[in-house]
Design a protein around this motif. Structure first.
Motif, PDB file in Angstrom:
ATOM      1  N   SER A 196       0.769  -1.224   0.115  1.00 42.24           N
ATOM      2  CA  SER A 196      -0.004  -0.115  -0.122  1.00 42.24           C
ATOM      3  C   SER A 196       0.609   1.158   0.061  1.00 42.24           C
ATOM      4  CB  SER A 196      -1.033  -0.020   1.020  1.00 42.24           C
ATOM      5  OG  SER A 196      -1.747  -0.964   1.238  1.00 42.24           O
ATOM      6  N   CYS A 197       2.156   1.048   0.521  1.00 45.64           N
ATOM      7  CA  CYS A 197       3.006   2.345   0.625  1.00 45.64           C
ATOM      8  C   CYS A 197       4.142   2.346  -0.569  1.00 45.64           C
ATOM      9  CB  CYS A 197       3.618   2.270   1.883  1.00 45.64           C
ATOM     10  SG  CYS A 197       2.780   2.587   3.243  1.00 45.64           S
ATOM     11  N   GLY A 198       3.676   1.618  -1.798  1.00 36.38           N
ATOM     12  CA  GLY A 198       4.527   1.827  -2.670  1.00 36.38           C
ATOM     13  C   GLY A 198       5.682   0.826  -3.091  1.00 36.38           C
ATOM     14  N   LEU A 199       5.899  -0.164  -2.258  1.00 25.71           N
ATOM     15  CA  LEU A 199       6.804  -1.099  -2.251  1.00 25.71           C
ATOM     16  C   LEU A 199       6.588  -2.426  -2.973  1.00 25.71           C
ATOM     17  CD1 LEU A 199       8.398  -0.685   1.352  1.00 25.71           C
ATOM     18  CD2 LEU A 199       9.293   0.456  -0.783  1.00 25.71           C
ATOM     19  N   PRO A 200       7.431  -3.019  -3.340  1.00 21.91           N
ATOM     20  CA  PRO A 200       6.945  -4.521  -4.059  1.00 21.91           C
ATOM     21  C   PRO A 200       6.769  -5.663  -3.057  1.00 21.91           C
ATOM     22  CG  PRO A 200       9.234  -4.148  -4.276  1.00 21.91           C
ATOM     23  CD  PRO A 200       8.615  -2.943  -3.891  1.00 21.91           C
ATOM     24  N   ALA A 201       5.840  -6.476  -3.189  1.00 16.63           N
ATOM     25  CA  ALA A 201       5.608  -7.563  -2.229  1.00 16.63           C
ATOM     26  C   ALA A 201       6.838  -8.318  -1.855  1.00 16.63           C
ATOM     27  CB  ALA A 201       4.602  -8.694  -2.867  1.00 16.63           C
ATOM     28  N   SER A 202       7.982  -8.314  -2.544  1.00 13.65           N
ATOM     29  CA  SER A 202       9.172  -9.005  -2.287  1.00 13.65           C
ATOM     30  C   SER A 202      10.283  -8.399  -1.304  1.00 13.65           C
ATOM     31  CB  SER A 202       9.950  -9.440  -3.505  1.00 13.65           C
ATOM     32  OG  SER A 202      10.252  -8.118  -4.248  1.00 13.65           O
ATOM     33  N   CYS A 203       9.652  -6.960  -1.011  1.00 12.53           N
ATOM     34  CA  CYS A 203      10.639  -6.162  -0.076  1.00 12.53           C
ATOM     35  C   CYS A 203      10.598  -6.644   1.343  1.00 12.53           C
ATOM     36  CB  CYS A 203      10.150  -4.740  -0.308  1.00 12.53           C
ATOM     37  SG  CYS A 203      11.448  -3.873   0.651  1.00 12.53           S
ATOM     38  N   GLN A 204      11.929  -6.882   1.854  1.00 15.44           N
ATOM     39  CA  GLN A 204      11.862  -7.382   3.120  1.00 15.44           C
ATOM     40  C   GLN A 204      12.401  -6.335   4.262  1.00 15.44           C
ATOM     41  OE1 GLN A 204      10.568 -10.375   4.277  1.00 15.44           O
ATOM     42  NE2 GLN A 204       9.717 -10.579   2.171  1.00 15.44           N
ATOM     43  N   LEU A 205      12.216  -6.487   5.355  1.00 17.52           N
ATOM     44  CA  LEU A 205      12.672  -5.742   6.492  1.00 17.52           C
ATOM     45  C   LEU A 205      13.966  -6.440   7.145  1.00 17.52           C
ATOM     46  CD1 LEU A 205      12.293  -3.006   8.374  1.00 17.52           C
ATOM     47  CD2 LEU A 205      10.964  -4.390   9.864  1.00 17.52           C
ATOM     48  N   SER A 206      14.861  -5.378   7.027  1.00 17.67           N
ATOM     49  CA  SER A 206      16.221  -5.879   7.471  1.00 17.67           C
ATOM     50  C   SER A 206      16.232  -5.740   9.091  1.00 17.67           C
ATOM     51  CB  SER A 206      17.318  -5.694   6.649  1.00 17.67           C
ATOM     52  OG  SER A 206      18.404  -6.119   7.279  1.00 17.67           O
ATOM     53  N   VAL A 207      16.434  -6.403   9.963  1.00 18.03           N
ATOM     54  CA  VAL A 207      16.559  -6.120  11.434  1.00 18.03           C
ATOM     55  C   VAL A 207      18.075  -6.511  11.883  1.00 18.03           C
ATOM     56  CG1 VAL A 207      15.840  -6.279  13.835  1.00 18.03           C
ATOM     57  CG2 VAL A 207      13.963  -6.153  11.561  1.00 18.03           C
ATOM     58  N   VAL A 208      18.803  -5.660  12.270  1.00 18.97           N
ATOM     59  CA  VAL A 208      20.437  -5.980  12.684  1.00 18.97           C
ATOM     60  C   VAL A 208      20.371  -5.219  14.237  1.00 18.97           C
ATOM     61  CG1 VAL A 208      21.061  -5.707  10.187  1.00 18.97           C
ATOM     62  CG2 VAL A 208      21.165  -3.873  11.629  1.00 18.97           C
TER      63      VAL A 208
END
Length: 377
Positions: A365-377
């Motif tokens: 909904s915010c313009g990102l592709p479904a394949s985008c992942q959040l990276s938590v480090v």
């Protein structure tokens, strides 16, 4: 670093205030409005960068002039009033509602969409991600009434927590307290969280996260940051994840590779001062006008306003992931005055998982592709 490309087929029409669709503004009105927006953003950037240093230098300079009494009287006041920032500050609804903040909001524009109810009968710890260069989403949504926080969350008082050292700067401290900002120190957080109706906003990644922010990147520093969870447990304050989609799109910066001499100097400067010396740019000194939406939607509702509520007939997600801050549902936390490591780790894990779900639920909904992942480090 992996970056998320923009989703295919997304439009570029930006959301705007609903009343704009009722009567098209004249060319002169539109031009004037644009100039007011530019001026509002310019003063905000200059205030962010130079306000504290300028007035500190000015007061020291006045000590050596005929106006020395002005500086002396202020410093006496500063000493007598030194504990006020850690005791709730001096919030001014008048300052938070200045018209200039509406122009600032419209420049990007910044949008605050309610996702879940936050009753004012308890306190909250809002973890905000990512930091970005200037925390555009957090500053606009929680320090001003431009996006309408009080209308969406009546009875709740937001307080953006900043470096405690900033509240030692003369006059700048008064300015920040007026917007409800507070030091990110234990006495300050204890005072606010012990009182129902307060929502303390902590940008968890801090200055270290700002050194790596870049367009298309969704990488946050959180894995070893658990102090805010411990603070929430000590007061039984609900944890609320917040994500600013597109926060990293507002500025570009020169990123030095880890291990390089220049990155080492940046880190040393950050360790000494608390600030990260980022080399950034936008439209000259101004940020790029990318939509900044602090979202907190009700279950089943999307981020897209109804047709006809924006300039050009409605909002389509932009071609790039713009700063869209998504406020998640609160995580109930028990009151544990002395939480164990296991309890902190448990609720930290719940928080990280809910943040990931929040990101996945709203990224398209915010313009990102479904394949985008959040990276938590």
């Amino acid at each position: 670093m992996r970056r998320c490309p923009a989703g295919p087929g997304l439009g570029s029409v930006l959301p705007a205030r609903a009343e704009w669709s009722q009567a098209p503004p004249s060319r002169m009105t539109g031009a004037l409005k644009k100039h007011l927006e530019l001026l509002s953003v310019f003063q905000w950037v200059m205030t962010f960068l130079f306000f504290g240093a300028f007035f500190t230098s000015l007061l020291f300079y006045l000590l050596f002039t005929r106006l020395w009494a002005v500086s002396v009287l202020y410093f006496v006041w500063w000493v007598l009033d030194r504990d006020t920032p850690e005791r709730g500050g001096r919030r001014s609804d008048w300052m938070r509602r200045w018209r200039v903040w509406q122009h600032l909001t419209d420049y990007y524009p910044v949008k605050l969409v309610k996702t879940a109810a936050l009753p004012p009968d308890r306190s909250y710890v809002l973890g905000c991600h990512p930091h970005g260069i200037m925390c555009v989403g957090a500053a606009a949504a929680f320090c001003t009434e431009g996006p309408g926080f009080s209308r969406l969350f009546p009875g709740l008082r937001p307080s953006l927590a900043l470096l405690a050292g900033l509240f030692r700067l003369p006059l700048y401290r008064e300015y920040m307290m007026g917007f409800g900002m507070c030091p990110v120190s234990r006495p300050s957080l204890d005072f606010l969280l012990a009182r129902p109706g307060n929502a303390v906003v902590i940008v968890v990644g801090g200055a270290a996260e700002s050194l790596d922010c870049a367009p298309g990147q969704h990488r946050i520093i959180l894995q070893r940051r658990s102090g805010f969870v411990r603070q929430a447990l000590q007061h039984g304050a609900a944890l609320v994840p917040v994500y600013s989609f597109g926060e990293n799109e507002v500025f570009r910066q020169l990123i030095f590779p880890p291990g390089s001499r220049l990155r080492h100097l940046q880190l040393r400067f950050k360790d000494v001062t608390g600030f990260a010396p980022c080399l950034f740019w936008g439209r000259g000194p101004l940020p790029f006008p990318s939509p900044v939406t602090v979202v907190g939607e009700e279950p089943g509702e999307g981020l897209v306003p109804a047709p006809g509520t924006g300039r050009g007939g409605g909002f389509q997600p932009p071609a790039n992931p713009h700063p869209l801050s998504t406020v998640g549902s609160p995580i109930p936390v028990p009151h544990r005055p002395r939480p164990t490591r296991a309890e902190v780790a448990h609720y930290h894990g719940l928080y990280v998982e809910q943040l990931r779900q929040l990101f996945d639920r709203h990224k398209v909904s915010c313009g990102l592709p479904a394949s985008c992942q959040l990276s938590v480090v």
